[in-house]
Design a protein around this motif. Structure first.
Motif, PDB file in Angstrom:
ATOM      1  N   ILE A 168       0.829  -1.200   0.000  1.00 26.19           N
ATOM      2  CA  ILE A 168       0.000   0.000   0.000  1.00 26.19           C
ATOM      3  C   ILE A 168       0.865   1.253   0.000  1.00 26.19           C
ATOM      4  CG2 ILE A 168      -0.247   0.255   2.500  1.00 26.19           C
ATOM      5  CD1 ILE A 168      -3.226   0.630   0.270  1.00 26.19           C
ATOM      6  N   PHE A 169       1.999   1.193   0.702  1.00 25.47           N
ATOM      7  CA  PHE A 169       2.907   2.333   0.702  1.00 25.47           C
ATOM      8  C   PHE A 169       3.607   2.467  -0.647  1.00 25.47           C
ATOM      9  CE2 PHE A 169       2.802   1.368   5.347  1.00 25.47           C
ATOM     10  CZ  PHE A 169       2.201   2.554   5.730  1.00 25.47           C
ATOM     11  N   MET A 170       3.928   1.329  -1.264  1.00 24.43           N
ATOM     12  CA  MET A 170       4.512   1.355  -2.606  1.00 24.43           C
ATOM     13  C   MET A 170       3.582   2.065  -3.586  1.00 24.43           C
ATOM     14  SD  MET A 170       7.511  -0.141  -3.153  1.00 24.43           S
ATOM     15  CE  MET A 170       8.633  -1.386  -2.523  1.00 24.43           C
ATOM     16  N   MET A 171       2.315   1.713  -3.524  1.00 22.20           N
ATOM     17  CA  MET A 171       1.341   2.307  -4.443  1.00 22.20           C
ATOM     18  C   MET A 171       1.163   3.797  -4.166  1.00 22.20           C
ATOM     19  SD  MET A 171      -1.608  -0.597  -4.836  1.00 22.20           S
ATOM     20  CE  MET A 171      -1.230  -2.165  -5.627  1.00 22.20           C
ATOM     21  N   ALA A 172       1.053   4.155  -2.902  1.00 23.40           N
ATOM     22  CA  ALA A 172       0.847   5.564  -2.560  1.00 23.40           C
ATOM     23  C   ALA A 172       2.040   6.407  -3.006  1.00 23.40           C
ATOM     24  CB  ALA A 172       0.632   5.708  -1.060  1.00 23.40           C
ATOM     25  N   ILE A 173       3.239   5.940  -2.740  1.00 21.98           N
ATOM     26  CA  ILE A 173       4.443   6.689  -3.125  1.00 21.98           C
ATOM     27  C   ILE A 173       4.592   6.724  -4.637  1.00 21.98           C
ATOM     28  CG2 ILE A 173       6.973   6.653  -3.021  1.00 21.98           C
ATOM     29  CD1 ILE A 173       6.649   5.480  -0.173  1.00 21.98           C
ATOM     30  N   GLY A 174       4.305   5.593  -5.287  1.00 24.60           N
ATOM     31  CA  GLY A 174       4.403   5.549  -6.746  1.00 24.60           C
ATOM     32  C   GLY A 174       3.423   6.490  -7.421  1.00 24.60           C
ATOM     33  N   ARG A 175       2.216   6.582  -6.860  1.00 24.15           N
ATOM     34  CA  ARG A 175       1.193   7.450  -7.459  1.00 24.15           C
ATOM     35  C   ARG A 175       1.507   8.925  -7.223  1.00 24.15           C
ATOM     36  NH1 ARG A 175      -0.974   9.631 -10.585  1.00 24.15           N
ATOM     37  NH2 ARG A 175      -3.190   9.967 -10.999  1.00 24.15           N
ATOM     38  N   VAL A 176       1.880   9.274  -5.982  1.00 22.04           N
ATOM     39  CA  VAL A 176       2.066  10.679  -5.619  1.00 22.04           C
ATOM     40  C   VAL A 176       3.350  11.254  -6.207  1.00 22.04           C
ATOM     41  CG1 VAL A 176       2.416  12.270  -3.700  1.00 22.04           C
ATOM     42  CG2 VAL A 176       0.697  10.460  -3.524  1.00 22.04           C
ATOM     43  N   PHE A 177       4.439  10.497  -6.119  1.00 23.89           N
ATOM     44  CA  PHE A 177       5.741  11.057  -6.477  1.00 23.89           C
ATOM     45  C   PHE A 177       6.246  10.638  -7.864  1.00 23.89           C
ATOM     46  CE2 PHE A 177       5.701  10.946  -1.812  1.00 23.89           C
ATOM     47  CZ  PHE A 177       5.971  12.278  -1.544  1.00 23.89           C
ATOM     48  N   PHE A 178       5.713   9.532  -8.401  1.00 16.17           N
ATOM     49  CA  PHE A 178       6.212   9.062  -9.690  1.00 16.17           C
ATOM     50  C   PHE A 178       5.127   8.987 -10.759  1.00 16.17           C
ATOM     51  CE2 PHE A 178       9.078   7.403  -6.463  1.00 16.17           C
ATOM     52  CZ  PHE A 178      10.318   7.771  -6.972  1.00 16.17           C
ATOM     53  N   GLY A 179       3.881   9.342 -10.406  1.00 18.86           N
ATOM     54  CA  GLY A 179       2.808   9.383 -11.385  1.00 18.86           C
ATOM     55  C   GLY A 179       2.389   8.035 -11.922  1.00 18.86           C
ATOM     56  N   VAL A 180       2.629   6.959 -11.188  1.00 21.27           N
ATOM     57  CA  VAL A 180       2.281   5.614 -11.635  1.00 21.27           C
ATOM     58  C   VAL A 180       0.813   5.339 -11.338  1.00 21.27           C
ATOM     59  CG1 VAL A 180       2.773   3.156 -11.364  1.00 21.27           C
ATOM     60  CG2 VAL A 180       4.630   4.823 -11.232  1.00 21.27           C
ATOM     61  N   ARG A 181       0.114   4.775 -12.320  1.00 22.18           N
ATOM     62  CA  ARG A 181      -1.303   4.427 -12.142  1.00 22.18           C
ATOM     63  C   ARG A 181      -1.436   2.922 -11.895  1.00 22.18           C
ATOM     64  NH1 ARG A 181      -4.864   8.383 -13.483  1.00 22.18           N
ATOM     65  NH2 ARG A 181      -4.009  10.210 -14.544  1.00 22.18           N
ATOM     66  N   TYR A 234      12.969   3.673  -0.847  1.00 13.53           N
ATOM     67  CA  TYR A 234      14.239   3.124  -1.331  1.00 13.53           C
ATOM     68  C   TYR A 234      14.026   2.269  -2.584  1.00 13.53           C
ATOM     69  CZ  TYR A 234      18.245  -0.080  -1.398  1.00 13.53           C
ATOM     70  OH  TYR A 234      19.323  -0.843  -1.775  1.00 13.53           O
ATOM     71  N   SER A 235      12.992   1.417  -2.573  1.00 14.81           N
ATOM     72  CA  SER A 235      12.736   0.538  -3.711  1.00 14.81           C
ATOM     73  C   SER A 235      12.327   1.320  -4.955  1.00 14.81           C
ATOM     74  CB  SER A 235      11.648  -0.484  -3.349  1.00 14.81           C
ATOM     75  OG  SER A 235      12.106  -1.367  -2.347  1.00 14.81           O
ATOM     76  N   TRP A 236      11.543   2.387  -4.781  1.00 11.79           N
ATOM     77  CA  TRP A 236      11.176   3.206  -5.933  1.00 11.79           C
ATOM     78  C   TRP A 236      12.392   3.908  -6.521  1.00 11.79           C
ATOM     79  CZ3 TRP A 236       7.468   2.968  -9.175  1.00 11.79           C
ATOM     80  CH2 TRP A 236       6.204   2.513  -8.793  1.00 11.79           C
ATOM     81  N   LEU A 237      13.295   4.359  -5.662  1.00 12.02           N
ATOM     82  CA  LEU A 237      14.504   4.999  -6.162  1.00 12.02           C
ATOM     83  C   LEU A 237      15.376   4.010  -6.924  1.00 12.02           C
ATOM     84  CD1 LEU A 237      15.502   7.304  -3.161  1.00 12.02           C
ATOM     85  CD2 LEU A 237      14.446   7.967  -5.338  1.00 12.02           C
TER      86      LEU A 237
END
Length: 299
Positions: free
Chosen positions: A108-121, A171-174
């Motif tokens: 859930i944190f992966m999705m939230a960070i991906g959506r907010v900071f990386f624009g991933v849908r 860290y994983s998104w980076l």
């Protein structure tokens, strides 16, 4: 760009959870022997000595690392200096099973960070799966008693682990958004060494604060030495290297669901080594987490 999940990548991503489960068990064993930030510093210092002869080429002036040193400062802070130190700190007031189940909220944190900071849908099924996994985490936090939610008092270790999980998600998104040359990423030992060098520096800062401001503990002996030897090798060098390569292949969103294997491995190891038998609510929480994995994996 991420690639489809195959057997090789699945094994690459399934091995770190097994080794990290052992890290949680060892961390619990060390919780009454040494202070958490000191343990983290020793762990990564040993790992640094092992990595130096393997990845020293990345330290050359022409390796392509140095123009991106600020990125590795951040990666070292998140993946090396912070996450495991907070994990060891959480294990002082919470059990390995609880800590790893709370860590299963990572999707859930992966999705939230991906959506907010990386624009991933994300697909609706993926979101539903993540919510189901978080429900499993809530089961752990209330110890299987829904009425306890009205007067929920979190164990400090549970809260600390939630913070650690958010840090690992970033860290994983980076990792999945590289800016350095591909040649550095393909050299796994050099790529990991670049992170560990800066991570050890951060760990030294935190350990210094622990000894200056707190009440440090360090009871040297064979149990502590063997535990430090384990956490400095398998869950540090091998697991982090495989995780980085796996995330680069399939992306952090898919990889994050493999982290939900950690509670299963931890429960088995806790029963074998610590005598901490899983409770009924642990089983219910794990089924919810697995259900979240299945839903989120569907396309």
């Amino acid at each position: 760009m991420s690639h489809p999940l195959n057997l090789t990548t699945a094994l690459m991503l399934a091995t770190p959870p097994f080794l990290w489960a052992g890290n949680a068990i060892a961390g619990r064993m060390m919780s009454h022997l040494a202070s958490p930030f000191t343990v983290n510093l020793i762990r990564w210092s040993v790992a640094l000595l092992i990595l130096l002869p393997l990845g020293r080429n990345v330290l050359r002036r022409d390796s392509g690392l140095w123009p991106h040193w600020k990125r590795f400062v951040v990666l070292g802070l998140l993946g090396v200096g912070s996450y495991n130190a907070l994990l060891y700190l959480a294990l002082r007031t919470s059990s390995p099973i609880n800590v790893t189940l709370v860590g299963a909220s990572m999707p859930i944190f992966m999705m939230a960070i991906g959506r907010v900071f990386f624009g991933v849908r994300f697909l609706p099924m993926q979101i539903l799966g993540a919510l189901l996994s978080v429900t499993g985490v809530v089961v752990v936090l209330c110890r299987g008693d829904w009425h306890a939610l009205l007067t929920l008092r979190l164990v400090p270790g549970d809260v600390i682990m939630i913070v650690a999980t958010i840090i690992w998600s970033v860290y994983s998104w980076l990792l999945a958004r590289p800016t350095e040359p591909a040649a550095i990423r393909k050299n796994w030992s050099g790529y990991l060494l670049a992170q560990v060098i800066f991570g050890v520096a951060w760990s030294a800062v935190f350990a210094t604060g622990e000894w200056t401001l707190g009440q440090p503990q360090f009871d040297w002996g064979w149990p502590l030495a063997l535990a430090l030897l384990y956490v400095s090798t398998a869950p540090a060098i091998i697991a982090l290297g495989l995780w980085g390569a796996g995330v680069a292949r399939v992306g952090p969103n898919i990889a994050s669901f493999f982290s939900n294997l950690i509670p299963l491995f931890t429960a088995l190891m806790s029963s074998a080594f610590l005598g901490e038998l899983p409770q009924l609510y642990h089983g219910a929480a794990f089924m919810l987490i697995v259900g979240g994995i299945v839903l989120s994996s569907r396309r």
